[in-house]
Design a protein around this motif. Structure first.
Motif, mmCIF file in Angstrom:
data_model
loop_
_atom_site.group_PDB
_atom_site.id
_atom_site.type_symbol
_atom_site.label_atom_id
_atom_site.label_comp_id
_atom_site.label_asym_id
_atom_site.label_seq_id
_atom_site.Cartn_x
_atom_site.Cartn_y
_atom_site.Cartn_z
ATOM 1 N N MET A 99 -9.630 -1.965 -6.137
ATOM 2 C CA MET A 99 -8.312 -1.860 -5.463
ATOM 3 C C MET A 99 -7.155 -2.002 -6.461
ATOM 4 O O MET A 99 -7.277 -2.640 -7.408
ATOM 5 N N ALA A 100 -6.067 -1.237 -6.163
ATOM 6 C CA ALA A 100 -4.869 -1.168 -7.008
ATOM 7 C C ALA A 100 -3.670 -1.241 -6.086
ATOM 8 O O ALA A 100 -3.768 -0.549 -5.193
ATOM 9 N N ALA A 101 -2.884 -1.824 -6.625
ATOM 10 C CA ALA A 101 -1.459 -2.071 -5.961
ATOM 11 C C ALA A 101 -0.585 -1.095 -6.508
ATOM 12 O O ALA A 101 -0.112 -0.863 -7.638
ATOM 13 N N PRO A 158 -13.916 8.491 -3.508
ATOM 14 C CA PRO A 158 -12.980 8.299 -2.420
ATOM 15 C C PRO A 158 -11.831 7.277 -2.720
ATOM 16 O O PRO A 158 -12.052 6.499 -3.547
ATOM 17 N N ALA A 159 -10.765 7.533 -1.976
ATOM 18 C CA ALA A 159 -9.710 6.544 -2.214
ATOM 19 C C ALA A 159 -8.898 6.445 -0.540
ATOM 20 O O ALA A 159 -9.160 7.507 0.144
ATOM 21 N N TYR A 160 -8.679 5.501 -0.457
ATOM 22 C CA TYR A 160 -7.660 5.004 0.906
ATOM 23 C C TYR A 160 -6.928 4.069 0.750
ATOM 24 O O TYR A 160 -6.997 2.969 0.121
ATOM 25 N N VAL A 161 -5.773 4.310 1.574
ATOM 26 C CA VAL A 161 -4.760 3.338 1.849
ATOM 27 C C VAL A 161 -5.255 2.210 2.585
ATOM 28 O O VAL A 161 -5.718 2.074 3.626
ATOM 29 N N ALA A 162 -5.511 1.126 1.749
ATOM 30 C CA ALA A 162 -6.188 -0.140 2.398
ATOM 31 C C ALA A 162 -5.219 -1.501 2.719
ATOM 32 O O ALA A 162 -5.376 -2.018 3.890
ATOM 33 N N VAL A 163 -4.178 -1.401 2.249
ATOM 34 C CA VAL A 163 -3.113 -2.587 2.665
ATOM 35 C C VAL A 163 -1.831 -1.964 2.634
ATOM 36 O O VAL A 163 -1.190 -1.644 1.421
ATOM 37 N N VAL A 164 -0.834 -2.356 3.718
ATOM 38 C CA VAL A 164 0.510 -1.970 3.543
ATOM 39 C C VAL A 164 1.141 -3.256 3.857
ATOM 40 O O VAL A 164 1.295 -4.128 4.850
ATOM 41 N N ASP A 165 1.776 -3.978 2.526
ATOM 42 C CA ASP A 165 2.285 -5.521 2.427
ATOM 43 C C ASP A 165 3.572 -5.096 2.800
ATOM 44 O O ASP A 165 4.159 -6.169 3.574
ATOM 45 N N ILE A 206 1.856 -1.327 -1.665
ATOM 46 C CA ILE A 206 0.945 -0.596 -0.925
ATOM 47 C C ILE A 206 -0.230 -0.876 -1.750
ATOM 48 O O ILE A 206 -0.331 -0.530 -2.926
ATOM 49 N N VAL A 207 -1.608 -1.012 -1.267
ATOM 50 C CA VAL A 207 -2.749 -1.253 -1.890
ATOM 51 C C VAL A 207 -3.825 -0.284 -1.488
ATOM 52 O O VAL A 207 -3.819 0.203 -0.543
ATOM 53 N N VAL A 208 -4.123 0.470 -2.762
ATOM 54 C CA VAL A 208 -5.342 1.470 -2.485
ATOM 55 C C VAL A 208 -6.618 0.924 -2.973
ATOM 56 O O VAL A 208 -6.663 0.414 -3.735
ATOM 57 N N ALA A 209 -7.818 0.991 -1.967
ATOM 58 C CA ALA A 209 -9.138 0.973 -2.420
ATOM 59 C C ALA A 209 -9.889 2.304 -2.737
ATOM 60 O O ALA A 209 -9.657 3.375 -2.250
ATOM 61 N N ARG A 240 -7.348 8.037 -11.512
ATOM 62 C CA ARG A 240 -6.244 9.142 -11.123
ATOM 63 C C ARG A 240 -5.058 8.677 -10.735
ATOM 64 O O ARG A 240 -3.939 9.166 -10.739
ATOM 65 N N LEU A 241 -5.179 7.408 -9.500
ATOM 66 C CA LEU A 241 -4.200 7.199 -8.918
ATOM 67 C C LEU A 241 -3.051 6.606 -9.859
ATOM 68 O O LEU A 241 -1.641 6.660 -9.497
ATOM 69 N N THR A 242 -3.466 5.757 -10.835
ATOM 70 C CA THR A 242 -2.533 5.279 -11.734
ATOM 71 C C THR A 242 -1.757 6.418 -12.500
ATOM 72 O O THR A 242 -0.397 6.250 -12.532
ATOM 73 N N THR A 243 -2.176 7.288 -12.780
ATOM 74 C CA THR A 243 -1.613 8.478 -13.505
ATOM 75 C C THR A 243 -0.775 9.282 -12.748
ATOM 76 O O THR A 243 0.383 9.445 -12.942
ATOM 77 N N THR A 244 -1.158 9.678 -11.465
ATOM 78 C CA THR A 244 -0.388 10.264 -10.404
ATOM 79 C C THR A 244 1.039 9.316 -10.069
ATOM 80 O O THR A 244 2.027 9.843 -9.955
ATOM 81 N N ALA A 245 0.679 7.988 -9.739
ATOM 82 C CA ALA A 245 1.586 7.235 -9.436
ATOM 83 C C ALA A 245 2.681 7.051 -10.522
ATOM 84 O O ALA A 245 3.865 7.283 -10.100
#
Length: 325
Positions: free
Chosen positions: A128-130, A152-159, A164-167, A175-180
């Motif tokens: 997971m990554a925030a 796969p990746a999913y939005v897992a937590v909306v704090d 937002i945390v992605v699983a 890929r998320l780290t680079t894109t974000a």
């Protein structure tokens, strides 16, 4: 009419653990008694808080449950009890104990089973990554763009609105780290969680937990329970047990859970150990409420602050919501 909430207890989830978290619990007779009871229920569970032990998702989840129940009992001995409880992810289990839905023994056994199921389902290659600093809708679009059938990746937590945390798989999170970062995120941080919690990848675990918790007797709640997966106030034990089981495969809506507590008039939020992350988020969302992290404030000061809060007149709007909203 909904309940009048003056004091809400918040129970943190996985990712907040740290070495020494059980040893650093308040020096209180109720804490010592809880650790002793935990040892009887699950031998070896009362002091497994070394860095090495906390590398295990099973040990971490058990330790967080023990910490939450121990803190609740110590506060109760000092006259501090909640009007409502909410737990973040695994924190829902000590919250359910505080609400009278589970016994401590039932919670510990269920938490260990949950951790083992999660570990066995995804022993490696996932996490997971925030993402901080981007809106929920932006992160959702980003996740859709990077997710594939193999990774796969999913939005897992909306704090919060911008936390937002992605699983997902390790490759998807890379890929998320680079894109974000290219999209202007303030930060992307991998969390100390080795499984893809709170997404459909754990549907099988949720089903197994539903079977496990199906044997738990249905008891009358002693304290209202706010679900972190629906953001709703629950007053039925069956609904709470369903929430505990199915929440592992459902997006955490912590923003909504804390919002309803604010709407019900909560004047004091108390986060149980470890850490202060839920207290910080509650303070940002409800700047007019008092917010305490027990790990920082201590038992005696928390008890004194709670007494002062309870003697203040409540807000006229407190309790104005229907319990089903």
């Amino acid at each position: 009419m909904g309940p009048r909430v003056r004091v809400a207890f918040l129970y943190p989830g996985q990712g907040t653990q740290r070495p020494g978290m059980l040893h650093d619990l308040p020096d209180h007779a109720a804490v010592a008694a809880t650790l002793t009871e935990a040892e009887r229920i699950l031998p070896g569970s009362s002091r497994q808080d070394t860095a090495q032990a906390l590398e295990s998702t099973v040990t971490t989840q058990v330790a967080l449950c023990v910490a939450g129940v121990a803190a609740t009992r110590a506060l109760a001995d000092e006259g501090v009890t909640p009007d409502a409880v909410a737990g973040h992810s695994i924190g829902a289990f000590p919250a359910a104990v505080a609400a009278g839905v589970l016994t401590f023994a039932e919670a510990l056994v269920a938490v260990r089973h949950r951790g083992e199921l999660m570990r066995d389902a995804y022993p490696s290659g996932y996490g997971m990554a925030a993402v901080l600093g981007l809106s929920v809708s932006h992160v959702r679009r980003m996740v859709e763009s990077i997710s594939t059938g193999d990774d796969p990746a999913y939005v897992a937590v909306v704090d919060t609105d911008e936390q937002i945390v992605v699983a997902g798989s390790t490759l998807a999170l890379e890929r998320l780290t680079t894109t974000a970062a290219h999209a202007g995120a303030r930060r992307v941080q991998r969390l100390d969680i080795g499984v893809p919690s709170h997404c459909p990848l754990l549907d099988g675990v949720a089903g197994a937990m539903a079977d496990h918790l199906g044997a738990v007797p249905r008891r009358r709640l002693t304290v209202p329970y706010v679900s972190d997966s629906t953001g709703r106030l629950l007053d039925d034990a069956g609904a709470v047990l369903d929430d505990l089981a199915l929440g592992i495969a459902t997006t955490v809506k912590w923003r909504d859970a804390t919002a309803i507590l604010g709407e019900l008039g909560t004047a004091l939020f108390i986060q149980t150990p470890p850490g202060h992350v839920l207290a910080r988020m509650a303070g940002a969302a409800h700047p007019h409420a008092r917010v305490i992290a027990l790990a920082e404030t201590g038992i005696a000061d928390t008890a004194e602050i709670t007494r002062r809060v309870r003697t203040r007149p409540p807000s006229p709007a407190a309790g104005a919501l229907d319990a089903g909203t």
